[in-house]
Scaffold this motif. Structure first.
Motif, PDB file in Angstrom:
ATOM      1  N   ALA A  39       0.851  -1.206   0.000  1.00 51.70           N
ATOM      2  CA  ALA A  39       0.000   0.000   0.000  1.00 51.70           C
ATOM      3  C   ALA A  39       0.883   1.252   0.000  1.00 51.70           C
ATOM      4  N   ASN A  40       1.971   1.222   0.781  1.00 50.08           N
ATOM      5  CA  ASN A  40       2.897   2.364   0.810  1.00 50.08           C
ATOM      6  C   ASN A  40       3.591   2.561  -0.536  1.00 50.08           C
ATOM      7  N   VAL A  42       2.530   1.657  -3.518  1.00 54.69           N
ATOM      8  CA  VAL A  42       1.542   2.161  -4.486  1.00 54.69           C
ATOM      9  C   VAL A  42       1.422   3.682  -4.372  1.00 54.69           C
ATOM     10  N   GLU A  43       1.305   4.137  -3.136  1.00 53.98           N
ATOM     11  CA  GLU A  43       1.108   5.566  -2.889  1.00 53.98           C
ATOM     12  C   GLU A  43       2.286   6.411  -3.381  1.00 53.98           C
ATOM     13  N   HIS A  44       3.510   5.894  -3.217  1.00 53.25           N
ATOM     14  CA  HIS A  44       4.694   6.693  -3.556  1.00 53.25           C
ATOM     15  C   HIS A  44       5.253   6.455  -4.952  1.00 53.25           C
ATOM     16  N   HIS A  49      -1.098  -2.660  -7.134  1.00 59.46           N
ATOM     17  CA  HIS A  49      -0.884  -3.778  -6.203  1.00 59.46           C
ATOM     18  C   HIS A  49      -1.831  -4.911  -6.542  1.00 59.46           C
TER      19      HIS A  49
END
Ligand SMILES: Nc1ncnc2c1ncn2[C@@H]1O[C@H](COP(=O)(O)OP(=O)(O)O)[C@@H](O)[C@H]1O
Ligand SMILES: Nc1ccn([C@H]2C[C@H](O)[C@@H](COP(=O)(O)OP(=O)(O)O)O2)c(=O)n1
Ligand SMILES: [Mg+2]
Length: 215
Positions: A39-40, A42-44, A49
């Motif tokens: 999840a981290n 994907v965000e950055h 995912h």
């Protein structure tokens, strides 16, 4: 120069139908923190995912004809036949609209690995491996609280056995190819992500170099 050529080869030869894709396999024992860190990432870093376990659980929920078989295998800590999981992954890749994927919890055995490579022609850019003790993973799984049928001590013990016997050999295979980036997953969540950032930032600059070289 050598490494740029290798990068070109790795990325351009990952073909799925006519689609060129970059794939990172995210592997590690149950409860090692794969989903949390994906999840981290994907965000950055703009990856999509794809959790094999999530796709299988969605398949159960959808009422598909394979649902009961998948549910029973998950409850027993067993690995679902590759053709089922690969079909779900392929569909998700093609429908995503993205070209960068974190494939989480796959390949989990040699059959998964060989069949995926044969069917899709995709070779991973690298394997992100979450290294964590069973004691810590057990603690996390028992506290996960997502209502999963496999987060009970009986299934957890079976999953650890399958992980050691079937999944670790896949990691060793990629290790022999020099493709494994190992993370100390026993640290707190933010510290694990700091270590992951180093890896993904260098991947981003490698892709940038590739774009500059080929334009
Ligand atoms: N580094 C960490 N330290 C402590 N707890 C963690 C850490 N990473 C994840 N967790 C927690 O452990 C549980 C399992 O994490 P999850 O990401 O689902 O692991 P996996 O996908 O590898 O099974 C979750 O409840 C999550 O919040
Ligand atoms: N490649 C895969 C991945 C998961 N499965 C099944 C069997 C696994 O024990 C369950 C749960 O997988 P999932 O990746 O969601 O589990 P963890 O996040 O590692 O706790 O799904 C599978 O059969 N084949
Ligand atoms: Mg998970």
């Amino acid at each position: 120069m050598g490494s740029a050529t290798e990068a070109t080869k790795d990325i351009s030869e990952n073909l799925l139908g006519h689609k060129k894709v970059t794939v990172v396999f995210v592997l590690g024992g149950p409860g090692s923190g794969k989903g949390t860190q994906c999840a981290n990432i994907v965000e950055h870093y703009g990856f999509t995912h794809l959790s094999a376990g999530d796709l299988l659980r969605a398949e159960i929920k959808s009422g598909s004809e394979n649902g009961t078989m998948i549910q029973n295998m998950i409850k027993e800590g067993k690995i679902v036949p590759s053709e089922v999981t690969i079909k779900l992954l392929q569909t998700a890749i093609l429908e995503s609209g993205n070209d960068k994927f974190l494939i989480d919890g796959f390949p989990r055995n040699e059959e998964n690995r060989a069949a995926f490579e044969r069917v899709t022609g995709i070779v991973p850019e690298f394997v992100l491996f979450f290294d964590c003790s069973e004691e810590e993973m057990e603690r996390r799984l028992l506290g996960r609280n997502q209502g999963r049928v496999d987060d009970n001590i009986e299934t957890i013990k079976k999953r650890f056995k399958v992980f050691v016997e079937s999944s670790l050999p896949v990691v060793e295979h990629y290790e022999s190819l020099g493709k494994v980036k190992r993370i100390d997953a026993a640290k707190p969540i933010p510290e694990v992500f700091e270590d992951i950032k180093v890896i993904f930032s260098s991947l981003a600059s490698k892709v940038m170099k590739l774009v500059i070289i080929s334009s």
